[in-house]
Motif scaffolding. Sequence first.
Motif, PDB file in Angstrom:
ATOM      1  N   UNK A 143      77.146  17.790  32.696  1.00 32.52           N
ATOM      2  CA  UNK A 143      76.344  17.023  33.657  1.00 32.52           C
ATOM      3  C   UNK A 143      75.670  17.963  34.671  1.00 32.52           C
ATOM      4  N   UNK A 144      74.410  17.678  35.040  1.00 33.60           N
ATOM      5  CA  UNK A 144      73.675  18.502  36.012  1.00 33.60           C
ATOM      6  C   UNK A 144      74.291  18.344  37.406  1.00 33.60           C
ATOM      7  N   UNK A 145      74.574  19.431  38.120  1.00 32.43           N
ATOM      8  CA  UNK A 145      75.063  19.256  39.483  1.00 32.43           C
ATOM      9  C   UNK A 145      73.934  18.718  40.364  1.00 32.43           C
ATOM     10  N   UNK A 146      74.284  17.916  41.358  1.00 35.06           N
ATOM     11  CA  UNK A 146      73.256  17.355  42.235  1.00 35.06           C
ATOM     12  C   UNK A 146      72.657  18.478  43.076  1.00 35.06           C
ATOM     13  N   UNK A 147      71.455  18.234  43.625  1.00 34.75           N
ATOM     14  CA  UNK A 147      70.745  19.259  44.408  1.00 34.75           C
ATOM     15  C   UNK A 147      71.604  19.748  45.571  1.00 34.75           C
ATOM     16  N   UNK A 148      72.363  18.816  46.188  1.00 33.65           N
ATOM     17  CA  UNK A 148      73.160  19.180  47.370  1.00 33.65           C
ATOM     18  C   UNK A 148      74.331  20.090  46.992  1.00 33.65           C
ATOM     19  N   UNK A 149      74.877  19.903  45.763  1.00 33.92           N
ATOM     20  CA  UNK A 149      76.080  20.621  45.380  1.00 33.92           C
ATOM     21  C   UNK A 149      75.774  21.965  44.709  1.00 33.92           C
ATOM     22  N   UNK A 150      74.474  22.222  44.401  1.00 28.12           N
ATOM     23  CA  UNK A 150      74.143  23.480  43.723  1.00 28.12           C
ATOM     24  C   UNK A 150      74.411  24.667  44.650  1.00 28.12           C
ATOM     25  N   UNK A 151      74.941  25.740  44.056  1.00 24.40           N
ATOM     26  CA  UNK A 151      75.277  26.920  44.862  1.00 24.40           C
ATOM     27  C   UNK A 151      73.996  27.502  45.484  1.00 24.40           C
ATOM     28  N   UNK A 152      74.098  27.848  46.760  1.00 21.35           N
ATOM     29  CA  UNK A 152      72.927  28.431  47.453  1.00 21.35           C
ATOM     30  C   UNK A 152      72.876  29.924  47.127  1.00 21.35           C
ATOM     31  N   UNK A 153      72.340  30.245  45.944  1.00 28.34           N
ATOM     32  CA  UNK A 153      72.386  31.627  45.445  1.00 28.34           C
ATOM     33  C   UNK A 153      71.639  32.620  46.339  1.00 28.34           C
ATOM     34  N   UNK A 154      70.447  32.243  46.778  1.00 24.72           N
ATOM     35  CA  UNK A 154      69.637  33.160  47.593  1.00 24.72           C
ATOM     36  C   UNK A 154      70.365  33.546  48.871  1.00 24.72           C
ATOM     37  N   UNK A 155      70.890  32.537  49.544  1.00 22.08           N
ATOM     38  CA  UNK A 155      71.624  32.752  50.799  1.00 22.08           C
ATOM     39  C   UNK A 155      72.874  33.599  50.543  1.00 22.08           C
ATOM     40  N   UNK A 156      73.570  33.258  49.455  1.00 32.93           N
ATOM     41  CA  UNK A 156      74.800  33.991  49.107  1.00 32.93           C
ATOM     42  C   UNK A 156      74.482  35.462  48.850  1.00 32.93           C
ATOM     43  N   UNK A 157      73.367  35.706  48.155  1.00 31.59           N
ATOM     44  CA  UNK A 157      72.989  37.089  47.840  1.00 31.59           C
ATOM     45  C   UNK A 157      72.700  37.869  49.121  1.00 31.59           C
ATOM     46  N   UNK A 158      71.981  37.232  50.054  1.00 36.21           N
ATOM     47  CA  UNK A 158      71.628  37.928  51.303  1.00 36.21           C
ATOM     48  C   UNK A 158      72.876  38.268  52.118  1.00 36.21           C
ATOM     49  N   UNK A 159      73.719  37.248  52.321  1.00 33.55           N
ATOM     50  CA  UNK A 159      74.892  37.453  53.178  1.00 33.55           C
ATOM     51  C   UNK A 159      75.851  38.453  52.531  1.00 33.55           C
ATOM     52  N   UNK A 160      75.927  38.441  51.186  1.00 33.57           N
ATOM     53  CA  UNK A 160      76.806  39.385  50.494  1.00 33.57           C
ATOM     54  C   UNK A 160      76.254  40.805  50.616  1.00 33.57           C
ATOM     55  N   UNK A 161      74.939  40.943  50.491  1.00 29.95           N
ATOM     56  CA  UNK A 161      74.325  42.279  50.626  1.00 29.95           C
ATOM     57  C   UNK A 161      74.572  42.843  52.018  1.00 29.95           C
ATOM     58  N   UNK A 162      74.447  41.992  53.043  1.00 34.74           N
ATOM     59  CA  UNK A 162      74.650  42.468  54.418  1.00 34.74           C
ATOM     60  C   UNK A 162      76.117  42.840  54.651  1.00 34.74           C
ATOM     61  N   UNK A 163      77.030  41.996  54.130  1.00 43.11           N
ATOM     62  CA  UNK A 163      78.456  42.299  54.295  1.00 43.11           C
ATOM     63  C   UNK A 163      78.805  43.588  53.538  1.00 43.11           C
ATOM     64  N   UNK A 164      78.205  43.773  52.356  1.00 42.02           N
ATOM     65  CA  UNK A 164      78.464  44.990  51.572  1.00 42.02           C
ATOM     66  C   UNK A 164      77.960  46.216  52.343  1.00 42.02           C
ATOM     67  N   UNK A 165      76.800  46.064  52.996  1.00 43.81           N
ATOM     68  CA  UNK A 165      76.258  47.181  53.788  1.00 43.81           C
ATOM     69  C   UNK A 165      77.215  47.512  54.943  1.00 43.81           C
ATOM     70  N   UNK A 166      77.792  46.468  55.565  1.00 42.49           N
ATOM     71  CA  UNK A 166      78.731  46.687  56.675  1.00 42.49           C
ATOM     72  C   UNK A 166      79.973  47.416  56.173  1.00 42.49           C
ATOM     73  N   UNK A 167      80.465  47.019  54.994  1.00 36.52           N
ATOM     74  CA  UNK A 167      81.659  47.679  54.433  1.00 36.52           C
ATOM     75  C   UNK A 167      81.323  49.128  54.073  1.00 36.52           C
ATOM     76  N   UNK A 168      80.132  49.350  53.492  1.00 43.36           N
ATOM     77  CA  UNK A 168      79.722  50.716  53.146  1.00 43.36           C
ATOM     78  C   UNK A 168      79.649  51.586  54.403  1.00 43.36           C
ATOM     79  N   UNK A 169      79.157  50.990  55.481  1.00 44.45           N
ATOM     80  CA  UNK A 169      79.057  51.701  56.769  1.00 44.45           C
ATOM     81  C   UNK A 169      80.446  52.071  57.273  1.00 44.45           C
ATOM     82  N   UNK A 170      81.383  51.118  57.153  1.00 38.82           N
ATOM     83  CA  UNK A 170      82.754  51.374  57.598  1.00 38.82           C
ATOM     84  C   UNK A 170      83.379  52.502  56.761  1.00 38.82           C
ATOM     85  N   UNK A 171      83.157  52.455  55.437  1.00 37.59           N
ATOM     86  CA  UNK A 171      83.716  53.502  54.557  1.00 37.59           C
ATOM     87  C   UNK A 171      83.130  54.866  54.948  1.00 37.59           C
ATOM     88  N   UNK A 172      81.822  54.886  55.212  1.00 36.02           N
ATOM     89  CA  UNK A 172      81.156  56.125  55.624  1.00 36.02           C
ATOM     90  C   UNK A 172      81.774  56.648  56.930  1.00 36.02           C
TER      91      UNK A 172
END
Lengths: 152, 502
Positions: free
Chosen positions: A1-30
């Motif tokens: 069954x197709x997920x409804x528009x409201x329940x679909x994962x917000x991929x774009x937003x997830x990608x952005x926030x994950x990239x920023x968090x990854x950059x923060x972790x990379x900065x901490x490791x550095x």
Amino acid sequence: MEPSAERRIAWGHLALVTALAAAAVAYLIDARGVSLHPHNLLFLQPTAVLVVVLWAIIALACLRGDRSGEAPAQTWPERLKVLALVGTFGLFILGLERIGYDIAAWAFVTVALAIGGERRPLMLALFPPVFVAAVIVAFKAMIPYPLVTAIL
Amino acid sequence: MIDLPAAGSAVALLAGSLDAWIWVIPGLLIGLVFGALPGVSVSMAMALVLPATLYMDFLPAIIFLTSVYTGAGFGGSVPAVLMGIPGTSSAVATTFDGYPMARAGRHNEALGAALFASCLGVLASYAVLFVLVQPLAELVLMIGPYEMFAIAVWGMVLLGSLGGTSISRGLFASAIGVLIGTVGMNTAGYMRGTMGIPWLLDGVPTIPAMVGLLAASQLFGLVNATFLVESEQDRKISLGRILAGCALVFRYPGVLLRGSIIGAMVGAIPGVGSSIANLLSYAETRRTAKDGASFGTGNPKGVIASESANSSSEGGAMATMLALGIPGGGATAILLAAFAMHNVVGGPRFIDQNRDIVYAIILSNFAQAVLLVFVGTAFVFAASTIVRLPLRILIPCVLVVATMGAFAIEGSAAGPITLYVFAVLGWLLSRFGYPVAAVVVGLLLGRLIETELLRAYQMAGGDWREILNHPGALVIFALMVLSLGFSMWKDRRRRLGDAASA
């Protein structure tokens, strides 16, 4: 069954926030690679940890399909126009030191005018050089640094 | 507190000298023009005119420079309102509501409110200076790294918790901004996050980053619109509506007073000044306002809060400079340089021996604030024509001027590259409902917070209990936790309300 528009994962937003968090972790490791002394990590480490905690909260909301606050969807021609401007502006910045601020700005203003919908040939031919010349001459007079230019 | 004979001599000094007045209007105009140019700071404008003051007498020279200072204080708000570009870092908070007001066709009112709030802010701060120059300076000396750290964290958390779609996104944006602000070499000499790029050793250039986040990112999103103000009717430039904007200031005297007090107090702290004062005042006004939810969408109270604070910080900075001889920032450092050029040494002895001159400077600033109403109105009238330009022309022009401004700060491609990177970041963040302003605040305060925390840690020898000996910092932290808790409670209540009504 197709997920409804409201329940679909917000991929774009997830990608952005994950990239920023990854950059923060990379900065901490550095930073941890530089030194583990409190004078180095006293503030940076707790802030990076806070970023990761907040990422977890936001990512969970993205997975639940939370789209609150997102900009309204654009049509493809609208999106292409924005991307064309972002790309042209990037090329302009890249070209500044290579071809000179005057030529790069002239080319950018001309192309950006066309992207914005300007179609009058006289406007496209005359406005960019006049405007760019005025800006370059004014900044050259005001700032104490040498400006890389090809003509002016 | 007021030395009446000295005040009388100051009046006589000003009344008998045409030289003291002749430079006020040119100074205001120079300040307005330079303040309105992104990338050209108040201190740069003052530095450019400094050599000219060598040929003036001491009092006219200082009055000329303070006129430039006063003009630039307001000048920065003109592009902040019309284009979302803060002309100076003091006008960051003005963009939050000023620009949405302009987009809604209320640019006349926004500029009028900004102008009047600025003028009254200058008047209020110099009135405080007139009465309290000495006690204020003594208070400044009591502020240590703990209190500074607390003030900076307070400003950041307040804005992070108040903007955007949710508190988590606001705090995430703030924390990312803070981390970016700490890139480079810290005060203890550790180099982090430079990725091998030499110019990042001094940190990310803040002004280009700020212009990229706040302005260029918005311009990308506007490429599909035709005019900054969509309705042709609203594009008109109207003196009546500018004056109506001025009148708005009188409808919110509490906002003006709070902004002026915050501005004068924060402005007096060396190294902090107007760039934090406007943010703190904005955040406090938004937190306490009944219509707090409408902030960021074009609430004139946001403009008044920001402008009254950034203008009144001038008086605060002058108090520290005159009473202690300590420059709070670039602008007051140039004023001290002008003192030195005329063989005058600022500080307690100067105040004691030349109280009439100090009062003359203060009184002249009262007059400057009044004159700014007229000169500023004419300037606003001319600058407002920008809303009549089609966006297809305005966008490339503004991007080119912003790029040149970014270059002008350090004279290298570092500025333009930073501008671009942060423009793209700001555009992406705003697409997903993050408060871009929170990143800016974090960026501005990150280094300051780390420096003060490090200083406090070193002074305490690593003993955290030392903070108990600093009640001022504890009170600020308690207020911060309370306001954050209140914001979270309001956020939760709003979400529950939304869910119930859905």
